[in-house]
Design an enzyme around this catalytic site. Structure first.
Site, mmCIF file in Angstrom:
data_model
loop_
_atom_site.group_PDB
_atom_site.id
_atom_site.type_symbol
_atom_site.label_atom_id
_atom_site.label_comp_id
_atom_site.label_asym_id
_atom_site.label_seq_id
_atom_site.Cartn_x
_atom_site.Cartn_y
_atom_site.Cartn_z
ATOM 1 N N LYS A 114 46.588 34.284 43.489
ATOM 2 C CA LYS A 114 46.357 35.198 42.374
ATOM 3 C C LYS A 114 47.190 34.771 41.168
ATOM 4 O O LYS A 114 48.363 34.445 41.300
ATOM 5 C CB LYS A 114 46.726 36.637 42.754
ATOM 6 C CG LYS A 114 45.901 37.208 43.881
ATOM 7 C CD LYS A 114 46.398 38.567 44.312
ATOM 8 C CE LYS A 114 46.161 39.631 43.275
ATOM 9 N NZ LYS A 114 46.510 40.983 43.792
ATOM 10 N N GLY A 140 41.209 41.863 36.253
ATOM 11 C CA GLY A 140 39.750 41.844 36.158
ATOM 12 C C GLY A 140 39.076 40.834 37.061
ATOM 13 O O GLY A 140 37.963 40.402 36.801
ATOM 14 N N GLY A 141 39.765 40.452 38.148
ATOM 15 C CA GLY A 141 39.179 39.500 39.073
ATOM 16 C C GLY A 141 39.296 38.050 38.651
ATOM 17 O O GLY A 141 38.843 37.148 39.355
ATOM 18 N N HIS A 148 39.843 48.623 48.752
ATOM 19 C CA HIS A 148 40.524 48.678 47.458
ATOM 20 C C HIS A 148 40.640 50.144 47.059
ATOM 21 O O HIS A 148 39.660 50.774 46.665
ATOM 22 C CB HIS A 148 39.727 47.892 46.417
ATOM 23 C CG HIS A 148 40.383 47.787 45.082
ATOM 24 N ND1 HIS A 148 40.557 46.598 44.426
ATOM 25 C CD2 HIS A 148 40.923 48.730 44.278
ATOM 26 C CE1 HIS A 148 41.166 46.815 43.266
ATOM 27 N NE2 HIS A 148 41.382 48.110 43.157
ATOM 28 N N HIS A 175 35.288 39.576 43.240
ATOM 29 C CA HIS A 175 36.457 40.350 42.821
ATOM 30 C C HIS A 175 36.179 41.263 41.629
ATOM 31 O O HIS A 175 37.115 41.837 41.057
ATOM 32 C CB HIS A 175 37.644 39.430 42.496
ATOM 33 C CG HIS A 175 38.006 38.492 43.623
ATOM 34 N ND1 HIS A 175 38.508 38.955 44.824
ATOM 35 C CD2 HIS A 175 37.932 37.150 43.728
ATOM 36 C CE1 HIS A 175 38.727 37.910 45.627
ATOM 37 N NE2 HIS A 175 38.381 36.814 44.989
ATOM 38 N N GLU A 217 47.020 50.233 41.912
ATOM 39 C CA GLU A 217 46.042 49.701 42.856
ATOM 40 C C GLU A 217 46.707 49.316 44.174
ATOM 41 O O GLU A 217 47.766 48.692 44.192
ATOM 42 C CB GLU A 217 45.342 48.488 42.246
ATOM 43 C CG GLU A 217 44.609 48.822 40.949
ATOM 44 C CD GLU A 217 43.655 47.723 40.520
ATOM 45 O OE1 GLU A 217 43.539 46.718 41.247
ATOM 46 O OE2 GLU A 217 43.021 47.881 39.467
ATOM 47 N N ARG A 258 46.495 50.809 31.573
ATOM 48 C CA ARG A 258 45.456 51.191 30.610
ATOM 49 C C ARG A 258 44.469 52.124 31.286
ATOM 50 O O ARG A 258 44.585 52.412 32.476
ATOM 51 C CB ARG A 258 44.718 49.949 30.117
ATOM 52 C CG ARG A 258 44.124 49.123 31.269
ATOM 53 C CD ARG A 258 43.285 47.970 30.782
ATOM 54 N NE ARG A 258 42.939 47.029 31.835
ATOM 55 C CZ ARG A 258 41.970 47.174 32.719
ATOM 56 N NH1 ARG A 258 41.232 48.279 32.702
ATOM 57 N NH2 ARG A 258 41.720 46.257 33.627
#
Length: 619
Positions: A158, A164-165, A208, A235, A275, A297
């Site tokens: 990552k 945003g994937g 998720h 994703h 998350e 955000r």
């Protein structure tokens, strides 16, 4: 209360903010690029300012032009929406330094949560559980490979600055690691200007789960319960819902309490989303849920939280930014019913979900659900921005009813000539496993054969197309020369061309269904099919074998070329990488051979269908 608000964003989120601000008596200012000059959000704002040409780097990412627009119009505050500059700490600081109100998270909180490795360490210090992995500063490929080997495959690479994937790769074996690392770093550098990565253990049955949190300047922090965003493809979230299926009271309390800890650890103010990744192999359990990241955000999927809580989160943002306390205490916030949101994209599921661009000559979205959209009929989907056409949101007393309502809405979508994922979404919402709550992030990949509409028309499509081609008088049994008999079904043999290929149809008037669209299009269950009378050169259906031409499947920018003219290549060898609408597409050699033509270089702009490379086969 804020009196004038500039919206540093576009599309449906800009319209969403404008509607709430207008209800609160606030003057709104839109900024727009050349590509958006005639869009709905521009027309609906009280004032609008051009900030540059279509590419985001020349318009929506130009901090100086946005600040100048605020100065020119006398704006008191700036709302960044989501995406673009919404999580840019430097922009937030510049807004504040200009004497304006920033309707977003404090710059310090954005920084604290913006880098995933530092954020995870802060969560560890705050006693928030995090996913096992490597967060170190050493970014050498060999060391990262050793760390991944030690964690055990599969692992997830990552981007440290990702979101945003983007900048994310799953790696199943050690032999694939270095190639995935290179691809991930290239995408991360392109998207975020930072190619550093971290390594995480990949959870085999991942869910998720994210929690909506909100803080004010008085030190109050509340949660508005959880959302499940497990339905993803590459994703990217596809369908979101609130609350999460299978979440019991004890697990909900544990995950929401952890989210509050995370927000307080960075003195959070405004709307944010914490998350988590959950191992759902044994159902949702509090001891199998770990922190992943925090989005500082408003989220795209915030409407499902608004639906189950009855709150307007944009209004909360404006009130908190105006210096007011949170509108409600924690004990005043409760869950009412079930909500689902589906993202309607301009893409073609039957062609690998590649983006579809062009004019929206025909657009109809069923009004039976909430619709958040930034476009209308006559607008155009371009390659410059995210291809989302609309968000459709249902709210009902039960999960099954919410799914049924949203599936019905998706089946009624009519869009042409741009292709969409409406039929794919309708099938997903009606899938037996989805309705049973058996969801995880691998759901779509696992059931892809069931979910992606066939590229070939089925019998109802052929019947509808054939019926639409008949002259109106030929459809009457009293005038049609079809061997009409009383008490017997009437058939007529017809040749029709659907999506460019001819078919022979035995037209059965009793089976006609579906709605005709503009001229030569029929819509059935969210899918659009073009039809007409067969042409002389289309006597048979089928596809020709490739002649070695490697064609651009979508408009975009060439970001990598790995061969030269005259090079020898083998089947499936990567040749060219194209990027468009936040998506990379790698094009490979169709067979062993030699590169005889090379039409592009890195940086080339290409259109859909253009020749990139030609391979001459060995035989």
């Amino acid at each position: 209360m804020i009196e004038s608000l500039l919206i540093a964003n576009r599309g449906e989120i800009a319209r969403r903010i404008i509607r709430t601000a207008r209800r609160l008596g606030i003057r709104t200012i839109a900024v727009y690029s050349d590509a958006d000059a005639t869009m709905l959000f521009v027309r609906e704002a009280d004032e609008a300012v051009r900030i540059g040409p279509a590419p985001v780097r020349d318009s929506y990412l130009r901090q100086d032009r946005i600040l100048e627009a605020a100065r020119q119009t006398g704006a008191q505050a700036i709302h960044p929406g989501y995406g673009f500059l919404s999580e840019n700490a430097e922009f937030a600081e510049a807004v504040i330094a200009a004497g304006l109100i920033w309707v977003g998270a404090p710059p310090a909180a954005i920084r604290a949560m913006g880098l995933k490795d530092a954020a995870k360490q802060r969560m560890i210090d705050a006693n928030v559980p995090v996913t096992p992995g490597y967060l170190g500063e050493n970014q050498g490929p060999a060391l990262l490979q050793r760390e991944a080997d030690a964690i055990g495959y599969p692992v997830l690479i990552k981007a440290v600055a990702g979101g945003g994937g983007k900048g994310m790769r799953k790696v199943d074996t050690a032999s694939d690691f270095l190639a995935a690392l290179e691809s991930c770093r290239r995408e991360a550098a392109s998207s975020f200007g930072d190619d550093r990565v971290l390594i995480e253990k990949y959870i085999l049955s991942p869910r998720h789960i994210e929690v909506q949190v909100f803080g004010d300047t008085f030190g109050n922090v509340v949660h508005l319960f959880e959302r499940d965003c497990s339905l993803q493809r590459r994703h990217q979230k596809v369908i979101e819902e609130a609350p999460a299926p299978g979440m019991d009271a004890a697990t909900r309390k544990a995950v929401c309490d952890a989210a509050i800890k995370a927000a307080k650890a960075v003195d959070y103010v405004g709307a944010g989303t914490v998350e988590f990744i959950a191992d759902a192999s044994e159902g949702l359990r509090a001891d199998r849920i770990w922190f992943m990241e925090m989005n500082t955000r408003l989220q795209v999927e915030h409407p499902v939280t608004e639906a189950i809580t009855g709150q307007d989160l944009v209004e909360w943002q404006i009130r908190v930014a105006s210096g007011q306390p949170l509108p409600q205490r924690q004990d005043e916030i409760s869950i009412n019913g079930w909500a689902m949101e589906a993202r309607l994209y301009a893409e073609n599921p039957s062609n690998g979900f590649l983006p579809s661009t062009g004019p929206l000559d025909h657009l109809y979205l069923p009004p039976c659900v909430r619709i958040d959209s930034g476009v209308e009929q006559g607008d155009e989907v371009t390659a410059h921005y995210d291809p989302m056409i609309a968000k459709l949101i249902s709210h009902a007393s039960s999960r099954r009813q919410a799914a049924s309502t949203l599936a019905h809405a998706m089946a009624g979508v009519e869009i042409w000539p741009v292709r969409t994922n409406a039929a794919f979404l309708a099938r997903t919402l009606k899938h037996t496993d989805f309705l049973a709550g058996a969801v995880d992030t691998g759901f779509i990949a696992r059931h892809l054969a069931d979910l992606v509409p066939s590229a070939d028309p089925d019998e109802p499509v052929l019947q509808a197309a054939a019926a639409a081609l008949l002259p109106s008088e030929a459809q009457e049994p009293w005038t049609a020369l079809t061997g009409f008999r009383l008490n017997a079904e009437t058939y007529r043999l017809m040749s029709v061309e659907v999506n460019g290929l001819p078919h022979l149809v035995s037209l059965d008037h009793s089976r006609r269904r579906g709605g005709n669209g503009p001229g030569d299009v029929v819509f059935i269950d969210g899918e659009a099919w073009s039809f007409g009378l067969p042409r002389a050169d289309h006597a048979v259906s089928g596809h020709n074998l490739t002649d070695g031409a490697v064609i651009a499947p979508m408009p975009g920018t060439v970001i990598a070329v790995s061969v030269g003219k005259g090079d020898r290549v083998v089947r499936a060898q990567p040749l060219v990488v194209i990027e468009a609408m936040k998506m990379e597409q790698t094009l490979s050699a169709p067979f062993d051979g030699t590169v005889t033509e090379l039409k592009v270089v890195s940086g080339s702009q290409v259109t859909e269908g253009s020749l990139l490379v030609r391979i001459e086969g060995d035989e």
